[in-house]
Design an enzyme around this catalytic site. Structure first.
Site, short mmCIF file in Angstrom:
data_model
loop_
_atom_site.label_atom_id
_atom_site.label_comp_id
_atom_site.label_asym_id
_atom_site.label_seq_id
_atom_site.Cartn_x
_atom_site.Cartn_y
_atom_site.Cartn_z
N LYS A 182 -4.87 -31.06 26.31
CA LYS A 182 -5.88 -30.72 27.32
C LYS A 182 -5.55 -29.37 28.00
O LYS A 182 -6.45 -28.70 28.49
CB LYS A 182 -5.96 -31.81 28.38
CG LYS A 182 -6.30 -33.20 27.86
CD LYS A 182 -7.75 -33.31 27.43
CE LYS A 182 -8.16 -34.75 27.11
NZ LYS A 182 -7.57 -35.26 25.84
C1 LIG Z 1 -8.03 -35.91 24.70
C2 LIG Z 1 -7.05 -36.28 23.64
C3 LIG Z 1 -7.47 -36.57 22.31
C4 LIG Z 1 -8.93 -36.62 21.90
O1 LIG Z 1 -9.52 -35.34 21.87
P1 LIG Z 1 -11.12 -35.21 21.85
O2 LIG Z 1 -11.37 -33.75 21.98
O3 LIG Z 1 -11.60 -35.98 23.04
O4 LIG Z 1 -11.61 -35.78 20.58
C5 LIG Z 1 -6.50 -36.87 21.37
N1 LIG Z 1 -5.18 -36.91 21.70
C6 LIG Z 1 -4.75 -36.66 22.96
C7 LIG Z 1 -3.29 -36.75 23.25
C8 LIG Z 1 -5.66 -36.32 23.96
O5 LIG Z 1 -5.21 -36.08 25.21
#
Ligand SMILES: *Cc1c(COP(=O)(O)O)cnc(C)c1O
Length: 515
Positions: free
Chosen positions: A113
């Site tokens: 993120k």
């Molecule tokens: C948010 C997240 C995802 C999923 O990503 P998307 O863009 O929502 O598909 C996968 N792994 C982790 C560790 C995340 O924080």
């Protein structure tokens, strides 16, 4: 470049800065660029000559956004600088023959993120200044975030001390790990607030949505505090765009390192929840990167995997399962709407009718042409809870590389679906130490959800991580995670999740600031 919306309510579109500030289009649609810019193969390969920050600025420039080039350069340099613990920002690691991992977790919160949330706040402020210089409202904003763990901390870290913005996070009290709680509760900055909510993540999200929908409260915030509410969740185009960069960058890097020749195809495999990360790979492909198949990896909540394999998106009778990969536990995947918009050659009527089916019948089925387009680009598979832990152990035994559970799901899907002649890039979305309890289970051959032995269960998250790192002979846990036991806790307040309780907490926070 103008930005149009997926439900056809803004045919003339809005500027980049307005799309970033508003987040969502009127009528509930999502913003997408009116056309996707193309880069030549040479331009993509030349990215390898640049720093990561410059690669990002180059991609932003291609979208011809309404901010000056020099400002974009400066913001990208700040977003991807020494706030990351590796100067490559997104290292590309060959784990075994044909399988390359892009490590998207070298930012301050050790989760992917950060790739977007170290960048978005800077563009958010610049967008507000741009809109103000055009004579539009540029009051303070309060960013309200409901989180199941990762997003809250990344938003706090990204917006802390950013001018003109306050950020408040709601997390389910007792529903996040010790590490995740301490990451949020120790956040510094004089523009941040963190509240535990009695209830689960759904209660937090429902509460936040109700606050956004309360027009009286919005007026009250405006009148008393000069503040308007905003959201930073993954539907904001300003969170999606930074994610396109690392796919273009990884391709350039593989060419530079001689893994592939310019133009050779590469597959991508992404652990998917809200479909933002894999959609960014699709945009990178559309811009010209020779990405062949985009593999969507699901956990036991496999609605996306089933959709890609059948054309039917159906949550009418689908239980919500708890997994070792909470960031992929999702039933309604919001960015899929953007993907469908692109695959229907931008047919807002089709999107509006599927979204209405989803609301009314909890399901929709795409037409045959659209499904053919889905299969042109995507493959999908899912991985069970115990299997996920199994992958962590076997890859560690075989390659000495420690995967977090989310990455492990993608790793297994890549192993299953890949073509031996085409290298695959696996998106690694978290450092393993964010999920140390499940990595411990994996390395000790335990099942998912099995109780940890009493002496292990009594350790703090930091202590458990230190033990796992030692046992697995892994490199040191990132400083931001390793120091949490010694960092003062600032936020312990727990509130009820009703609309009035959340609004009361926000008002009290804003009143306290004005003293
Ligand atoms: C948010 C997240 C995802 C999923 O990503 P998307 O863009 O929502 O598909 C996968 N792994 C982790 C560790 C995340 O924080």
């Amino acid at each position: 470049m103008r930005f149009v919306d997926t439900r056809g309510n803004l045919p003339k579109g809005v500027s980049f800065t307005k799309a970033v500030l508003d987040g969502l289009a009127p009528g509930g649609g999502l913003f997408v660029p009116e056309s996707v810019p193309a880069l030549s193969l040479q331009q993509i390969c030349d990215l390898a000559d640049l720093s990561y920050a410059q690669r990002a600025a180059q991609v932003y420039r291609a979208f011809r956004i309404d901010l000056d080039d020099a400002l974009v350069d400066e913001l990208c340099a700040r977003a991807y600088g020494d706030n990351f613990d590796d100067e490559r920002i997104v290292p590309l690691v060959k784990v075994e023959d044909g399988i390359h991992v892009i490590e998207l977790w070298h930012g301050p919160t050790s989760a992917f993120k950060d790739m977007a949330l170290q960048c978005l706040p800077l563009f958010f402020t610049a967008s507000a200044q741009r809109q103000a210089s055009d004579g539009r409202n540029a009051g303070r904003r309060f960013i309200l975030v409901a989180t199941s763990g990762d997003t809250g901390k990344a938003a706090l870290a990204g917006f802390a001390n950013v001018e003109g913005v306050d950020v408040g996070v709601l997390y389910p009290d007792g529903g996040v790990s010790d590490i995740q709680f301490k990451q949020m509760a120790t956040q510094t900055g004089d523009n941040v607030a963190v509240w535990g909510v009695s209830g689960n993540f759904d209660d937090c999200q429902t509460g936040a949505k109700a606050v956004f929908a309360d027009a009286d409260f919005a007026r009250q915030l405006e009148n008393r505090h000069g503040v308007s509410l905003s959201s930073a969740n993954s539907i904001n185009w300003g969170r999606l765009m930074p994610q396109i960069v690392y796919y273009l960058s990884a391709y350039a890097q593989m060419v530079r390192e001689g893994t592939i020749a310019p133009g050779d195809p590469v597959d991508v495999c992404v652990p998917t929840g809200n479909f933002g990360n894999i959609l960014a790979a699709y945009y990178a492909k559309t811009m010209g990167a020779p990405l062949r198949l985009l593999m969507c990896a699901s956990n036991e909540n496999r609605v996306l995997c089933d959709f890609i394999n059948t054309g039917l998106y159906d949550i009418s009778n689908r239980p919500f399962v708890k997994t070792p990969t909470p960031s992929m536990d999702i039933l309604v995947s919001s960015n899929l709407e953007r993907q469908l918009f692109e695959l229907t050659d931008r047919d807002p009527a089709a999107i509006a009718s599927w979204m209405s089916d989803l609301r009314e019948n909890r399901a929709f089925r795409v037409d045959r042409d659209t499904f053919t387009r889905v299969r042109e680009h995507f493959r999908a598979d899912s991985v069970g809870n115990d299997e996920c832990l199994d992958v962590i152990r076997s890859v560690h035994e075989r390659c000495g590389y420690l995967l977090d559970p989310h990455t492990a799901v993608a790793y297994r899907v890549a192993e299953r679906l890949r073509d031996p002649d085409v290298p695959v890039i696996v998106a690694s979305t978290a450092h393993w130490a964010k999920f140390g309890d499940n990595v411990y289970r994996a390395l000790h051959g335990m099942r998912s959800g099995e109780d940890l032995p009493a002496d292990i269960a009594s350790l703090t998250g930091c202590q458990l991580n230190a033990l796992v790192a030692h046992e697995a002979n892994a490199s040191a846990v990132p400083a931001g995670l390793a120091s949490l036991d010694d960092t003062p806790i600032r936020f312990t307040e727990v509130i009820e999740g009703a609309t009035a309780d959340i609004e009361q907490a926000i008002s009290a926070y804003l009143s306290g600031k004005q003293v």
